[in-house]
Design an enzyme around this catalytic site. Structure first.
Site, short mmCIF file in Angstrom:
data_model
loop_
_atom_site.label_atom_id
_atom_site.label_comp_id
_atom_site.label_asym_id
_atom_site.label_seq_id
_atom_site.Cartn_x
_atom_site.Cartn_y
_atom_site.Cartn_z
N TYR A 97 2.22 1.91 1.04
CA TYR A 97 2.93 3.28 1.55
C TYR A 97 3.87 3.79 0.70
O TYR A 97 4.08 4.76 0.44
CB TYR A 97 3.40 3.31 3.06
CG TYR A 97 2.29 3.49 4.15
CD1 TYR A 97 1.99 4.58 4.49
CD2 TYR A 97 1.56 2.44 4.48
CE1 TYR A 97 1.11 4.76 5.39
CE2 TYR A 97 0.65 2.57 5.65
CZ TYR A 97 0.35 3.63 5.94
OH TYR A 97 -0.59 4.20 6.87
N GLU A 139 -1.05 0.39 12.77
CA GLU A 139 -1.88 -0.33 12.08
C GLU A 139 -1.77 -1.76 12.06
O GLU A 139 -2.53 -2.52 12.16
CB GLU A 139 -1.92 0.12 10.49
CG GLU A 139 -2.64 1.54 10.36
CD GLU A 139 -1.94 2.00 9.20
OE1 GLU A 139 -1.68 1.58 8.17
OE2 GLU A 139 -2.05 3.31 9.04
#
Length: 402
Positions: A97, A139
């Protein structure tokens, strides 16, 4: 929640970001792949080539910013769940990310130039990290439930025990764990990712395929349609590889099952509406119900080009014998090839007419097929009074059904 100061900045700059969204995301992908070419192994190269990926990302970023600033009434929980399941099936990790965020925000600055002041950069950075943190948390929960190690190693070797041609363009693959371990369960409507190494050292590509067999069986089955490029789009890299290069005895790398959509829903009447290869989750649902709830009222509505192009059609008579309350209705563009297995079909320009779909009161609905098809059917069902929360649908490409 977005801070008050950032909300004001994002609201003021949102029109500019929206107007240049695809330029920003196009520059983002170029930057990121130049710096991290290994990430090409995760992203769908077909969607990159057609521009669908950058358009989808631009729309998602703008929509999420509108959500944070109160400019959207779209519930974001289900959308975030859908994205998280897709990311988990690709093995996305939290460490990736910061890479995405760095290159996305740099692309905003490059495209918008001097308009991106430090305050603007900070506000959009806050938007990105609010989105990223929500996805990372979702997630992580998915990985825990699926038993995936903390390093995000989702891939397991599976052996192809049978390769079965279904139609000229559709083939089923029966799979078992290569190590002889147990076959994990799944919910009808879930999918697995398949990762393949392309010929000539061209790297890896990953695609998602619905599980088309019965949950609880001693194997998994995926049913894959060969993607043929039209209007300049490339042929499907992974579907072509599976059709042309994979044989019984070979091994494939598969993810655990993911996907937030259940094709069987809650108790009560069930309506399954599909088109083309979108029938795969419906077939898993029928096989599951035949084994667990054989008396449940089910209506299956399917549209295809012809009877010969209708994959797994030969399984329907056996399912009808085991599901006495199953009603099947088929629409074909062309029935000139003759009727197969005694199942009747109607010609309706290749599309299911929503007003003609049999609809039981309080039915749970599952849709799967091309996005325009699902949008048309869903709109017709909504106009007939079916509540939005009772209509589930699956989207495999980068688009989101509105």
């Amino acid at each position: 929640m977005l801070s008050e100061s950032s909300a004001a900045v994002v609201t003021a700059t949102l029109p500019a970001v929206q107007a240049h969204g695809e330029a920003i995301t196009g520059r983002f992908y170029q930057r990121m792949f130049d710096a991290h070419p290994e990430l090409l192994d995760i992203f769908n190269r077909g969607n990159q080539a057609t521009g669908q990926q950058k358009a989808a990302l631009a729309a998602a970023v703008v929509a999420y910013a509108e959500h944070l600033t109160g400019g959207s009434t779209v519930p974001w929980g289900p959308i975030l769940d859908r994205i998280a399941h897709k990311h988990a099936s690709l093995g996305i990790t939290a460490t990736q990310y910061p890479i995405v965020g760095r290159h996305l925000l740099a692309a905003v600055a490059e495209v918008l130039g001097e308009a991106v002041t430090p305050a603007v950069a900070a506000a959009w950075d806050e938007v990105y990290w609010l989105l990223a943190c929500e996805l990372i948390a979702r997630e992580a929960r998915l990985y825990t439930v699926a038993g995936v190690p903390e390093n995000g190693a989702v891939w397991q070797e599976w052996r192809v025990v049978e390769k079965t041609p279904e139609t000229a363009d559709v083939t089923s693959f029966t799979l078992v764990p290569a190590d002889g371990g147990p076959v994990p369960g799944f919910t009808p409507g879930q999918y697995v990712s398949v990762a393949v190494d392309l010929a000539g050292g061209r790297g890896q590509q990953i695609r998602q395929y619905s599980l088309s067999g019965r949950p609880g069986a001693d194997h998994w089955r995926i049913t894959v349609k060969r993607v043929r490029g039209v209007d300049g789009a490339p042929d499907g890299l992974v579907s072509g590889f599976l059709h042309d290069r994979v044989a019984a005895g070979d091994t494939l790398r598969l993810s655990p099952p993911f996907g937030e959509v259940s094709a069987v829903g809650d108790a009560g009447p069930l309506l399954l509406v599909s088109a083309g290869i979108g029938l795969t989750p419906a077939m898993a649902a029928l096989a599951h119900l035949a084994a667990t709830e054989p008396e449940r009222p089910v209506t299956m509505v399917h549209a295809d080009r012809t009877g010969a192009a209708h994959a797994l059609r030969h399984e329907l008579p056996g399912l009808q014998e085991r599901l006495p309350n199953l009603s099947v209705r088929l629409w074909y563009e062309d029935t000139a090839d003759g009727e197969l297995t005694g199942l009747k079909a109607e010609i309706a320009d290749g599309l299911v007419e929503p007003a003609l779909i049999p609809l039981a009161p309080a039915a749970h609905v599952h849709l799967c097929g091309p996005v325009p098809f699902m949008a048309r059917v869903r709109g017709g069902l909504l106009r007939r009074g079916v509540p939005d929360e009772r209509i589930a649908y699956e989207v495999f490409g980068p688009g989101m059904l509105r």
